[in-house]
Design a protein around this motif. Sequence first.
Motif, short mmCIF file in Angstrom:
data_model
loop_
_atom_site.label_atom_id
_atom_site.label_comp_id
_atom_site.label_asym_id
_atom_site.label_seq_id
_atom_site.Cartn_x
_atom_site.Cartn_y
_atom_site.Cartn_z
N THR A 121 -1.81 1.05 -0.17
CA THR A 121 -0.37 0.68 0.49
C THR A 121 0.54 2.12 -0.86
O THR A 121 0.05 1.87 -1.55
CB THR A 121 -0.52 -0.62 0.83
OG1 THR A 121 -0.98 -1.23 1.93
CG2 THR A 121 1.23 -1.06 1.36
N PHE B 233 7.84 11.93 3.72
CA PHE B 233 6.84 10.75 3.89
C PHE B 233 5.84 10.56 5.37
O PHE B 233 5.20 10.16 5.60
CB PHE B 233 7.75 9.47 3.67
CG PHE B 233 7.44 8.73 1.95
CD1 PHE B 233 6.72 8.32 1.41
CD2 PHE B 233 8.50 9.48 1.49
CE1 PHE B 233 6.37 8.53 0.22
CE2 PHE B 233 8.77 9.46 0.12
CZ PHE B 233 7.45 8.31 -0.64
N GLN C 75 2.71 9.76 6.56
CA GLN C 75 2.42 8.69 7.63
C GLN C 75 1.55 9.33 8.82
O GLN C 75 0.56 8.66 9.05
CB GLN C 75 2.94 7.89 7.25
CG GLN C 75 4.02 6.77 8.66
CD GLN C 75 4.21 6.06 8.90
OE1 GLN C 75 5.79 6.45 9.78
NE2 GLN C 75 4.39 4.86 8.53
N ASN D 260 -1.65 2.46 4.42
CA ASN D 260 -0.35 1.57 5.03
C ASN D 260 1.03 2.33 4.20
O ASN D 260 1.38 2.51 3.02
CB ASN D 260 -0.65 0.77 4.95
CG ASN D 260 -1.10 -0.41 5.17
OD1 ASN D 260 -1.58 -0.43 6.75
ND2 ASN D 260 -1.67 -1.17 4.98
N PHE D 261 2.15 2.82 4.94
CA PHE D 261 3.14 3.15 4.69
C PHE D 261 4.95 2.21 4.95
O PHE D 261 4.59 2.05 5.79
CB PHE D 261 3.45 4.91 4.86
CG PHE D 261 2.86 5.63 3.94
CD1 PHE D 261 3.03 6.86 3.45
CD2 PHE D 261 1.39 6.04 5.13
CE1 PHE D 261 2.70 7.36 3.07
CE2 PHE D 261 0.81 6.95 4.60
CZ PHE D 261 1.37 7.42 3.18
N LEU E 25 9.32 7.37 11.64
CA LEU E 25 9.27 6.82 11.11
C LEU E 25 8.57 4.53 11.37
O LEU E 25 8.98 4.41 12.46
CB LEU E 25 10.30 6.39 10.13
CG LEU E 25 10.07 7.40 9.01
CD1 LEU E 25 11.14 6.69 7.59
CD2 LEU E 25 8.97 7.52 7.85
N ASN F 86 6.48 0.70 10.03
CA ASN F 86 6.90 0.25 8.75
C ASN F 86 8.47 -0.14 8.29
O ASN F 86 7.90 -0.33 7.19
CB ASN F 86 5.85 -0.07 8.77
CG ASN F 86 4.20 0.20 8.96
OD1 ASN F 86 4.16 -0.89 9.99
ND2 ASN F 86 3.67 0.81 8.62
#
Length: 280
Positions: free
Chosen positions: A167, A186, A190, A197-198, A221, A223
């Motif tokens: 993560t 990022f 991802q 997990n991001f 994006l 999460n």
Amino acid sequence: MTPAIRIGPLVFPSELLVLIIAAAIGLLAARLLTRKQAAVTAAPSDTGAVLWRALITGLVVARLGFVWQYPAHFLENPLRILDLRDGGWAGMAGLAAAWAYALYAALRRKAPRPALLGALALASVVWIGGGRWLAPTPQAQPELAELALRQLDGAPAGLAVYQGKPTVINLWASWCPPCRREMPAFAAAQAAHPGVNFVFLNQAEAPPAVTDFLAQHAPSLRNVLLDPAGAASRQMSNRGLPATLFLDAEGRLVDLRVGELSAASLAQRLDTIQEPASGD
């Protein structure tokens, strides 16, 4: 030791402070050792200049060694090699290069050997020891489990649901320029690493501000959670943003970077938390 040092409104990564301290101790030791030897031989010395050149050589080789490890991230825009804000270095390659230059200078008698090699050895010990002191011991972080988080719609959220896989937790805010610059890296990571997990943990911003920023700049994006009190950055990075935590599949903190990450330096740290595929 905290991974970031705050001086007024400025926050510096602690590893940068260790490098500065190691260089300063090496130069001071060189001056003292050279002065002692000069009192005996009465010969002029260039030890300080040689140490400076060894330091510069080491830094250049450390950066180029990192670029060599992750060339794909620099081919499109080679000027990124000069952007040192991402913290991408091959530290041991740089240290080896600094020692190689110092040994060459010692053999050529450009500086007294005991003073030069003694000062460089002391600086190396400080740098390596400081790096190990700063490196987080892989262990569960109870502070993360206790965070009072929210989803964008206001519902309670927690990080426990992300256990079981490596993560990455990115602490960010929309007003933070480095946070904004690293978001594309990022988002790409991802999408490219479904086995990781991001989690994007916004620090102390109102939900409308976060939602508007994501809609305009990072719609892909997933999460994204809210930390209304900004507790994560206060506890983990001395309020420094951006900050990124790298946890292994067992939820243990393996690395913590305070400062901007590029696609290459992010890939470097992802390598540390992902288990190699079977047969590798």
